[in-house]
Design a protein around this motif. Structure first.
Motif, PDB file in Angstrom:
ATOM      1  N   ALA A 167       3.946  26.377 -63.230  1.00 13.35           N
ATOM      2  CA  ALA A 167       3.708  24.832 -63.914  1.00 13.35           C
ATOM      3  C   ALA A 167       2.380  24.299 -63.597  1.00 13.35           C
ATOM      4  O   ALA A 167       1.737  23.688 -64.681  1.00 13.35           O
ATOM      5  N   LEU A 168       1.926  24.202 -62.472  1.00 11.58           N
ATOM      6  CA  LEU A 168       0.565  23.580 -62.359  1.00 11.58           C
ATOM      7  C   LEU A 168      -0.585  24.351 -62.750  1.00 11.58           C
ATOM      8  O   LEU A 168      -1.347  23.711 -62.983  1.00 11.58           O
ATOM      9  N   ASP A 169      -0.396  25.737 -62.800  1.00 13.77           N
ATOM     10  CA  ASP A 169      -1.653  26.265 -63.586  1.00 13.77           C
ATOM     11  C   ASP A 169      -1.404  25.998 -64.965  1.00 13.77           C
ATOM     12  O   ASP A 169      -2.493  26.009 -65.496  1.00 13.77           O
ATOM     13  N   LEU A 170      -0.277  25.850 -65.652  1.00 14.47           N
ATOM     14  CA  LEU A 170      -0.262  25.388 -67.038  1.00 14.47           C
ATOM     15  C   LEU A 170      -1.056  24.077 -67.327  1.00 14.47           C
ATOM     16  O   LEU A 170      -1.468  23.837 -68.223  1.00 14.47           O
ATOM     17  N   LEU A 171      -0.682  23.330 -66.181  1.00 12.50           N
ATOM     18  CA  LEU A 171      -1.166  21.915 -66.322  1.00 12.50           C
ATOM     19  C   LEU A 171      -2.540  21.650 -66.103  1.00 12.50           C
ATOM     20  O   LEU A 171      -2.963  20.553 -66.496  1.00 12.50           O
ATOM     21  N   SER A 172      -3.205  22.624 -65.607  1.00  9.13           N
ATOM     22  CA  SER A 172      -4.676  22.494 -64.922  1.00  9.13           C
ATOM     23  C   SER A 172      -5.501  23.413 -65.516  1.00  9.13           C
ATOM     24  O   SER A 172      -5.617  24.620 -65.079  1.00  9.13           O
ATOM     25  N   VAL A 173      -5.891  23.052 -66.853  1.00 10.14           N
ATOM     26  CA  VAL A 173      -7.076  23.869 -67.590  1.00 10.14           C
ATOM     27  C   VAL A 173      -8.250  23.107 -67.831  1.00 10.14           C
ATOM     28  O   VAL A 173      -8.182  21.883 -68.266  1.00 10.14           O
ATOM     29  N   GLY A 174      -9.582  23.758 -67.803  1.00  8.99           N
ATOM     30  CA  GLY A 174     -10.544  22.931 -67.992  1.00  8.99           C
ATOM     31  C   GLY A 174     -11.613  24.017 -68.586  1.00  8.99           C
ATOM     32  O   GLY A 174     -11.628  24.995 -68.343  1.00  8.99           O
ATOM     33  N   HIS A 175     -12.477  23.414 -69.337  1.00  5.76           N
ATOM     34  CA  HIS A 175     -13.468  24.022 -69.988  1.00  5.76           C
ATOM     35  C   HIS A 175     -14.430  24.875 -69.072  1.00  5.76           C
ATOM     36  O   HIS A 175     -15.024  25.983 -69.756  1.00  5.76           O
ATOM     37  N   ARG A 176     -14.769  24.208 -68.076  1.00  9.84           N
ATOM     38  CA  ARG A 176     -15.692  25.096 -67.068  1.00  9.84           C
ATOM     39  C   ARG A 176     -14.898  26.133 -66.333  1.00  9.84           C
ATOM     40  O   ARG A 176     -15.640  27.213 -65.973  1.00  9.84           O
ATOM     41  N   THR A 177     -13.727  26.281 -66.314  1.00  6.81           N
ATOM     42  CA  THR A 177     -12.944  27.130 -65.681  1.00  6.81           C
ATOM     43  C   THR A 177     -11.920  27.873 -66.416  1.00  6.81           C
ATOM     44  O   THR A 177     -10.916  28.648 -65.741  1.00  6.81           O
ATOM     45  N   VAL A 178     -11.937  27.949 -67.610  1.00  2.00           N
ATOM     46  CA  VAL A 178     -11.042  28.243 -68.410  1.00  2.00           C
ATOM     47  C   VAL A 178     -10.549  29.818 -68.387  1.00  2.00           C
ATOM     48  O   VAL A 178      -9.455  30.233 -68.489  1.00  2.00           O
ATOM     49  N   ASP A 179     -11.805  30.671 -67.949  1.00  2.00           N
ATOM     50  CA  ASP A 179     -11.379  32.104 -67.795  1.00  2.00           C
ATOM     51  C   ASP A 179     -10.366  32.142 -66.644  1.00  2.00           C
ATOM     52  O   ASP A 179      -9.287  33.022 -66.488  1.00  2.00           O
ATOM     53  N   SER A 180     -10.694  31.711 -65.441  1.00  2.00           N
ATOM     54  CA  SER A 180      -9.818  31.637 -64.251  1.00  2.00           C
ATOM     55  C   SER A 180      -8.575  31.135 -64.228  1.00  2.00           C
ATOM     56  O   SER A 180      -7.515  31.629 -63.901  1.00  2.00           O
ATOM     57  N   ASP A 181      -8.377  30.084 -65.181  1.00  2.00           N
ATOM     58  CA  ASP A 181      -7.176  29.199 -65.411  1.00  2.00           C
ATOM     59  C   ASP A 181      -6.054  30.167 -66.309  1.00  2.00           C
ATOM     60  O   ASP A 181      -5.187  30.302 -65.745  1.00  2.00           O
ATOM     61  N   ILE A 182      -6.676  30.818 -67.164  1.00  2.00           N
ATOM     62  CA  ILE A 182      -5.967  31.550 -67.805  1.00  2.00           C
ATOM     63  C   ILE A 182      -5.749  32.858 -67.268  1.00  2.00           C
ATOM     64  O   ILE A 182      -4.119  33.330 -67.157  1.00  2.00           O
ATOM     65  N   LYS A 183      -6.373  33.426 -66.249  1.00  2.00           N
ATOM     66  CA  LYS A 183      -6.085  34.548 -65.463  1.00  2.00           C
ATOM     67  C   LYS A 183      -4.994  34.250 -64.472  1.00  2.00           C
ATOM     68  O   LYS A 183      -4.006  34.894 -64.388  1.00  2.00           O
ATOM     69  N   ARG A 184      -5.051  32.771 -63.889  1.00  2.00           N
ATOM     70  CA  ARG A 184      -3.992  32.344 -63.130  1.00  2.00           C
ATOM     71  C   ARG A 184      -2.527  32.273 -63.799  1.00  2.00           C
ATOM     72  O   ARG A 184      -1.523  32.653 -63.391  1.00  2.00           O
TER      73      ARG A 184
END
Length: 169
Positions: free
Chosen positions: A58-75
């Motif tokens: 849930a925290l991964d779904l809620l925490s997404v940023g344009h600078r880290t989008v690739d690693s956010d999606i990977k998580r």
């Protein structure tokens, strides 16, 4: 005299046999109790791991940023499996394009999570969280959004992964 010695030795042998049987029974009970306690601890550990996995996802779904989008999606993909992972994978391109285009900075917070049910290697977990969404270089004020999910978490090997998410309105 030999008869008297044999009579006296007989109760000692019976007492020794009873004592040996008692020791064997106590050892058996101790091993059984140890096994039952280990099983109960393993079940408690699984419950905690399932709750933790749902909260992390849930925290991964809620925490997404344009600078880290690739690693956010990977998580997000790394903490999911089955239908949930397939759905996220289908939406990766849209999520990435929207996040980059709008320069989204979304920060999430987990507010609560709890086990609803557990059967075998599948658990249902209720998760509550919120997110503050900002847009870099925008004059728009940040938006706060609140979420509540029912998540199905499945144990794959030794890892608990989210296999289904249902947003509760």
């Amino acid at each position: 005299m030999a008869v008297n010695a044999a009579r006296r030795a007989r109760p000692l042998r019976v007492a020794g046999l009873v004592l040996a049987l008692l020791i064997v029974a106590l050892l058996g009970a101790a091993f059984w109790l140890r096994s039952a306690l280990a099983q109960a601890q393993a079940e408690a550990d699984d419950r905690e791991a399932a709750i933790r996995a749902a909260g992390t996802h849930a925290l991964d779904l809620l925490s997404v940023g344009h600078r880290t989008v690739d690693s956010d999606i990977k998580r997000i993909l790394d903490t999911s499996t089955g239908a949930a992972k397939a759905e996220y994978a289908r939406n990766v391109t849209t999520l990435k394009e929207t996040t980059l285009r709008n320069k989204v900075l979304q920060t999430g917070a987990l507010r609560a999570s709890g086990l609803v049910s557990m059967k075998g290697n599948v658990a249902r977990v209720m998760v509550v969280g919120d997110a503050v969404i900002r847009w870099e270089n925008s004059k728009q004020p940040p938006q706060e959004r609140f979420y509540q999910w029912n998540m199905e978490v499945t144990k794959i090997g030794t890892a608990w992964l989210v296999s289904k998410t249902e947003l509760v309105l």
